[in-house]
Design a protein around this motif. Structure first.
Motif, PDB file in Angstrom:
ATOM      1  N   ARG A  62       0.458  -6.858  -8.261  1.00  0.00           N
ATOM      2  CA  ARG A  62       0.326  -6.370  -6.939  1.00  0.00           C
ATOM      3  C   ARG A  62       1.745  -6.877  -6.041  1.00  0.00           C
ATOM      4  NH1 ARG A  62      -4.354  -7.051  -6.471  1.00  0.00           N
ATOM      5  NH2 ARG A  62      -5.128  -8.061  -7.872  1.00  0.00           N
ATOM      6  N   ARG A  63       2.418  -7.620  -6.382  1.00  0.00           N
ATOM      7  CA  ARG A  63       3.492  -8.305  -5.530  1.00  0.00           C
ATOM      8  C   ARG A  63       4.427  -7.313  -5.275  1.00  0.00           C
ATOM      9  NH1 ARG A  63      -0.781 -10.521  -5.162  1.00  0.00           N
ATOM     10  NH2 ARG A  63      -1.393 -12.508  -6.425  1.00  0.00           N
ATOM     11  N   PHE A  64       4.658  -6.074  -5.665  1.00  0.00           N
ATOM     12  CA  PHE A  64       5.804  -5.234  -5.471  1.00  0.00           C
ATOM     13  C   PHE A  64       5.582  -4.127  -4.426  1.00  0.00           C
ATOM     14  CE2 PHE A  64       5.294  -6.964  -9.727  1.00  0.00           C
ATOM     15  CZ  PHE A  64       6.497  -7.741  -9.807  1.00  0.00           C
ATOM     16  N   VAL A  65       4.546  -3.658  -3.950  1.00  0.00           N
ATOM     17  CA  VAL A  65       4.233  -2.432  -3.289  1.00  0.00           C
ATOM     18  C   VAL A  65       4.297  -3.014  -1.862  1.00  0.00           C
ATOM     19  CG1 VAL A  65       2.525  -0.701  -2.720  1.00  0.00           C
ATOM     20  CG2 VAL A  65       2.639  -1.707  -4.913  1.00  0.00           C
ATOM     21  N   ALA A  66       5.215  -2.595  -0.972  1.00  0.00           N
ATOM     22  CA  ALA A  66       5.436  -2.781   0.430  1.00  0.00           C
ATOM     23  C   ALA A  66       4.587  -1.436   1.274  1.00  0.00           C
ATOM     24  CB  ALA A  66       6.838  -2.757   0.795  1.00  0.00           C
ATOM     25  N   LEU A  67       3.776  -1.874   2.001  1.00  0.00           N
ATOM     26  CA  LEU A  67       3.405  -0.864   3.046  1.00  0.00           C
ATOM     27  C   LEU A  67       3.852  -0.854   4.477  1.00  0.00           C
ATOM     28  CD1 LEU A  67      -0.345  -1.545   2.214  1.00  0.00           C
ATOM     29  CD2 LEU A  67       0.910   0.324   1.224  1.00  0.00           C
TER      30      LEU A  67
ATOM     31  N   LEU B  26      -3.001   3.135  -6.357  1.00  0.00           N
ATOM     32  CA  LEU B  26      -3.565   4.401  -5.581  1.00  0.00           C
ATOM     33  C   LEU B  26      -4.663   4.014  -4.796  1.00  0.00           C
ATOM     34  CD1 LEU B  26      -3.953   6.453  -8.830  1.00  0.00           C
ATOM     35  CD2 LEU B  26      -2.214   7.007  -7.045  1.00  0.00           C
ATOM     36  N   LYS B  27      -5.259   2.887  -4.816  1.00  0.00           N
ATOM     37  CA  LYS B  27      -6.266   2.204  -3.673  1.00  0.00           C
ATOM     38  C   LYS B  27      -5.551   1.798  -2.674  1.00  0.00           C
ATOM     39  CE  LYS B  27      -9.952  -0.373  -4.836  1.00  0.00           C
ATOM     40  NZ  LYS B  27     -10.922   0.705  -4.592  1.00  0.00           N
ATOM     41  N   SER B  28      -4.502   1.166  -2.706  1.00  0.00           N
ATOM     42  CA  SER B  28      -3.815   0.584  -1.635  1.00  0.00           C
ATOM     43  C   SER B  28      -3.177   2.048  -0.316  1.00  0.00           C
ATOM     44  CB  SER B  28      -2.670  -0.081  -1.951  1.00  0.00           C
ATOM     45  OG  SER B  28      -1.329   0.640  -2.239  1.00  0.00           O
ATOM     46  N   VAL B  29      -2.924   3.097  -1.242  1.00  0.00           N
ATOM     47  CA  VAL B  29      -2.396   4.237  -0.407  1.00  0.00           C
ATOM     48  C   VAL B  29      -3.790   4.984  -0.065  1.00  0.00           C
ATOM     49  CG1 VAL B  29      -0.233   4.153  -1.335  1.00  0.00           C
ATOM     50  CG2 VAL B  29      -1.909   5.504  -2.422  1.00  0.00           C
TER      51      VAL B  29
END
Length: 348
Positions: free
Chosen positions: A13-18, A267-270
């Motif tokens: 999880r440490r790579f996705v930037a919102l 996919l959950k984060s977006v």
């Protein structure tokens, strides 16, 4: 216990930037001021990440209540803190989380970051520090993920997760039958489509997303698009299979966003929509005047079932005409849709 082994959500999880901005979603809650000196309440993030166990170490490479990787802990832990997060106090873990949040944003926790208490404090120890204003919370909260009612992302298939993202497996596997329709998870351009990796992915599709991600979908039986085709989210682009290096029918989904990321967490984060939600429905024609009235469908809202040996969330949902993502969303206490237990009560 059922056939599922207790684990927690996949954690690459440490790579996705919102993104953040004036239109960002806010989650400003009220929490008792009885905790660690910090600007936020991390207790619900810890509950999501580790069931609130601040000293957890399962051997999966993530440590402590907020599931730090060792590299992240080494980079952001406070001076004098122990060598690993699971050995540290709540105060030290929260201090490292605040430093990580400041450097990487809430996208460092793309799934569980949604539970951060903006404007609260973490129960544990220490005095209360200055809390952020509502304006500051808006600045760092995740941006809105949908435009109106349109889906920007959706789950490519509706199937149980048979293998998650972990070291040595930089994707997620969805257990689905051969021939299951594959939907484009987002809009973009096809860069590969065909049987080009017989020793690995077999027949596969590679999609270059309009938003910059690269998506690979492997072990397919058919591809219905070709290189250079621009597809829209939800388009039917192929069928799942068992080609290449595969031990059974499934879809292997891999997403690159500045490196391989956990597809399920991403996919959950977006806010991905349910499979097929973006497909334009066929027109509905009015019945003939002399046609018999259809029988009313009984509502299943509020229905519950107790998990028995061998049950899966996918099977339980399917028998009730639902998909597993929808049922997972209705049962927020389930930390991992592939890990349910005998005796659990599922609401439909």
């Amino acid at each position: 216990m059922g056939k599922h082994r207790k684990q927690h959500r996949p954690r690459a999880r440490r790579f996705v930037a919102l993104a953040a901005g004036a239109g960002a979603l806010t989650a400003i809650g009220t929490f008792a001021n009885t905790g660690v000196a910090s600007a936020h309440d991390w207790s619900q993030v810890a509950m999501c990440e580790s069931s609130g166990n601040w000293s957890i170490n399962t051997g999966n490479g993530f440590y402590g209540g907020l599931q730090f990787t060792q590299s992240t802990w080494d980079a952001y832990k406070p001076e004098g803190a122990p060598a690993r997060a699971d050995m540290a106090s709540i105060a030290d873990q929260v201090a490292a989380a605040e430093a990580t949040l400041d450097a990487q944003g809430i996208g460092a926790w793309p799934v569980c970051g949604a539970h951060l208490g903006w404007g609260g404090v973490t129960p544990g120890s220490g005095d209360v520090s200055t809390l952020p204003s509502a304006g500051e919370a808006v600045h760092v909260a995740p941006a809105a993920l949908h435009t109106g009612s349109r889906c920007n992302w959706e789950w490519p298939v509706d199937g149980a997760i048979s293998q998650g993202f972990h070291a040595g497996h930089d994707g997620a596997d969805f257990a689905v039958d051969v021939g299951t329709v594959l939907h484009a998870p987002t809009s973009g351009t096809i860069s590969v489509a065909g049987p080009f990796d017989p020793g690995g992915y077999g027949t596969y599709i590679q999609l270059e997303a309009d938003t910059g991600e690269q998506i690979q979908m492997g072990h397919l039986s058919e591809t219905w698009v070709s290189k250079g085709t621009h597809v829209q989210v939800g388009d039917e682009i192929g069928a799942t299979g068992n080609t290449g290096s595969s031990t059974g029918p499934h879809l292997h989904l891999r997403i690159h966003s500045g490196g391989a990321v956990d597809p399920v967490g991403f996919l959950k984060s977006v806010g991905a929509c349910n499979t097929g939600a973006s497909v334009t429905p066929a027109p509905i024609f009015a019945p003939a005047l002399d046609a018999p009235a259809p029988k009313p469908v009984e509502s299943a809202v509020g229905d519950t079932v107790t998990v028995s040996e061998g049950d899966t969330l996918f099977d339980l949902a399917s028998t009730r005409g639902k998909n597993w993502q929808e049922v997972w969303a209705m049962n927020a206490w389930i930390t991992d849709p592939d890990q349910i237990f005998v005796g659990d009560v599922i609401t439909f």
